[in-house]
Design an enzyme around this catalytic site. Structure first.
Site, PDB file in Angstrom:
ATOM      1  N   GLN A 112      47.871 -12.998  -7.423  1.00 31.13           N
ATOM      2  CA  GLN A 112      47.731 -11.933  -6.428  1.00 31.13           C
ATOM      3  C   GLN A 112      48.133 -10.623  -7.092  1.00 31.13           C
ATOM      4  O   GLN A 112      49.265 -10.470  -7.545  1.00 31.13           O
ATOM      5  CB  GLN A 112      48.614 -12.187  -5.210  1.00 31.13           C
ATOM      6  CG  GLN A 112      48.433 -11.135  -4.124  1.00 31.13           C
ATOM      7  CD  GLN A 112      49.477 -11.260  -3.017  1.00 31.13           C
ATOM      8  OE1 GLN A 112      50.657 -11.021  -3.239  1.00 31.13           O
ATOM      9  NE2 GLN A 112      49.045 -11.666  -1.842  1.00 31.13           N
ATOM     10  N   TYR A 182      50.424  -2.412   2.309  1.00 26.37           N
ATOM     11  CA  TYR A 182      50.562  -2.056   0.910  1.00 26.37           C
ATOM     12  C   TYR A 182      49.619  -0.878   0.657  1.00 26.37           C
ATOM     13  O   TYR A 182      48.962  -0.392   1.571  1.00 26.37           O
ATOM     14  CB  TYR A 182      50.232  -3.255   0.033  1.00 26.37           C
ATOM     15  CG  TYR A 182      51.335  -4.305  -0.055  1.00 26.37           C
ATOM     16  CD1 TYR A 182      52.146  -4.595   1.036  1.00 26.37           C
ATOM     17  CD2 TYR A 182      51.557  -5.017  -1.221  1.00 26.37           C
ATOM     18  CE1 TYR A 182      53.136  -5.556   0.956  1.00 26.37           C
ATOM     19  CE2 TYR A 182      52.557  -5.986  -1.307  1.00 26.37           C
ATOM     20  CZ  TYR A 182      53.343  -6.241  -0.210  1.00 26.37           C
ATOM     21  OH  TYR A 182      54.344  -7.191  -0.297  1.00 26.37           O
ATOM     22  N   ARG A 358      54.210 -21.509   4.721  1.00 30.18           N
ATOM     23  CA  ARG A 358      55.519 -22.088   5.023  1.00 30.18           C
ATOM     24  C   ARG A 358      55.509 -23.607   5.052  1.00 30.18           C
ATOM     25  O   ARG A 358      56.488 -24.249   4.646  1.00 30.18           O
ATOM     26  CB  ARG A 358      56.014 -21.540   6.367  1.00 30.18           C
ATOM     27  CG  ARG A 358      56.430 -20.084   6.330  1.00 30.18           C
ATOM     28  CD  ARG A 358      56.548 -19.494   7.731  1.00 30.18           C
ATOM     29  NE  ARG A 358      55.230 -19.368   8.351  1.00 30.18           N
ATOM     30  CZ  ARG A 358      55.036 -18.940   9.597  1.00 30.18           C
ATOM     31  NH1 ARG A 358      56.070 -18.610  10.348  1.00 30.18           N
ATOM     32  NH2 ARG A 358      53.820 -18.837  10.080  1.00 30.18           N
TER      33      ARG A 358
END
Length: 409
Positions: A112, A182, A358
């Site tokens: 990423q 971002y 998760r």
């Protein structure tokens, strides 16, 4: 735990098997399940460690089709914390060790890449954070610098350079970060982008940074590796990006022809992070991760920032299906993917891949367990969505129910 039900997409039959091999651009994955990018907190010197390699080898051995290394910043000021990797020649040998280790387990691996923009911690990085305009960042407790045209060109070129280094390091794909406010996402946001130049105003102008970095990445790597992007469907804040504008941006990205797939996300790391995660908001645990006086501030004001949202399976599906209806390109469904029923639902809805976060942190072998389940329905994730893993990014990302104590570097 609620379950989403729907009618399979009529134009996407037969429904693909989530565990069958699938093409992602020039890449063939062994299945359609991707480990989502979640910052590992395992790079104290901004370089690969054995702990980072182990973090990704475990889900690779556990059956995932591709794991995603997060977060590989394209420039030193683009990190959310100075301990994050930033893509430079010194990082390549360690990254090569990581990709080789993941490949040895039969999985692919993606990097990423992106620039954190206003989400960068200027105090930690000891460098000014960039934003569309001057604004105060509570993450670094400093004002962000308004990005100039030269800054935008530099960051765009840095994305291309980072992508070339990813190829050199043996990655099979790169994921360009266009979400969570971002830098590219901040430019897309009408709340954060109040510019009146060529990068502000109309959505077409606000999308120039996102489209430009994706185009630069594709030109840098050609068809040697896959190129995906993570795009916000909604920021989850008043005045932020919403579905109508995000769908239009996604159409432009599709028309540009530079992406092999688009991962759909939501929420703002700057203003409303729980909009992505859903479930409990771990305010006390976040506060404990910081020194005073920040700790006191989080305890007093944290509930205004960490707003809890109810958890349900496939919780981003309602938004994501609107993108599926408008786009032909492969899409990756993220959010509340924890079992075979939800995976099959995503396939039936016309999504090409699913991304898990998760649940894999809680059980790195979850995919293998689901694949081995003859009933295809009995294996359930042990993740309880307490989100106490979130504050562990400042020590080493982990499920505290399995590994309560942080390491000593």
């Amino acid at each position: 735990m609620s379950t989403v039900t729907t009618t399979p997409a009529a134009d996407r039959t037969p429904v693909p098997d989530v565990f069958a091999p699938a093409k992602l651009g020039p890449l063939t994955l062994r299945n359609r399940i991707i480990k989502a990018a979640t910052f590992e907190g395992a790079t104290p010197d901004a370089l690969v460690t054995d702990a980072l390699i182990d973090y990704h080898v475990k889900p690779a051995a556990g059956g995932i089709g591709m794991t995603t290394v997060a977060y590989c910043a394209v420039a030193p000021e683009g990190r959310t914390d100075r301990h994050q990797i930033w893509m430079r020649p010194e990082a390549v040998p360690g990254l090569r060790r990581l990709t080789d280790a993941v490949h040895a387990e039969g999985a692919a691996v993606s990097a990423q890449i992106g620039h954190a923009g206003p989400v960068a911690n200027a105090k930690s990085n000891r460098l000014p954070a960039l934003a569309p305009g001057r604004l105060f960042s509570p993450l670094g407790m400093k004002m962000c610098k308004a990005a100039t045209a030269d800054d935008i060109r530099r960051v765009t070129e840095a994305h291309a350079r980072a992508a070339r280094l990813a190829v050199e390091a043996g990655f099979d794909a790169v994921e360009v970060h266009l979400g969570h406010n971002y830098l590219a996402s901040a430019f897309l946001s009408p709340k954060l982008n109040r510019r009146d130049d060529a990068y502000g105003g109309s959505l077409e102008n606000r999308a120039k940074v996102a489209r430009g970095v994706v185009r630069a990445v594709r030109e840098a790597v050609g068809d040697r590796i896959a190129v995906t992007a993570k795009l916000n469907m909604a920021d989850g804040v008043p005045g932020g990006i919403w579905l109508t504008e995000s769908i239009r941006t996604a159409r432009w990205l599709e028309e540009d022809g530079c992406l092999d797939a688009l991962e759909l996300t939501a929420g703002s790391s700057l203003l409303n992070p729980m909009y992505l995660f859903r479930g409990d908001a771990p305010v006390p645990e976040f506060a404990a991760a910081f020194p005073q006086p920040v700790q006191l501030g989080i305890r007093l004001m944290g509930k205004r920032f960490l707003i809890p949202y109810p958890y349900q399976e496939a919780y981003l599906l309602e938004y994501a299906r609107q993108f599926r209806a408008e786009l032909d390109m492969p899409l990756i469904l993220l959010g509340g993917i924890t079992n075979r029923t939800t995976m099959d639902l995503a396939m039936a809805e016309g999504f090409d891949f699913v991304a898990m976060g998760r649940a894999i942190l809680r059980e790195p072998d979850l995919v293998n367990r689901i694949a081995a389940d003859e009933s295809r329905r009995s294996v359930k994730s042990l993740c309880i969505h307490c989100n106490k893993c979130m504050p562990t990014i400042y020590s080493r990302t982990r499920c505290v129910l399995v590994d309560p104590e942080p390491p000593r570097w």
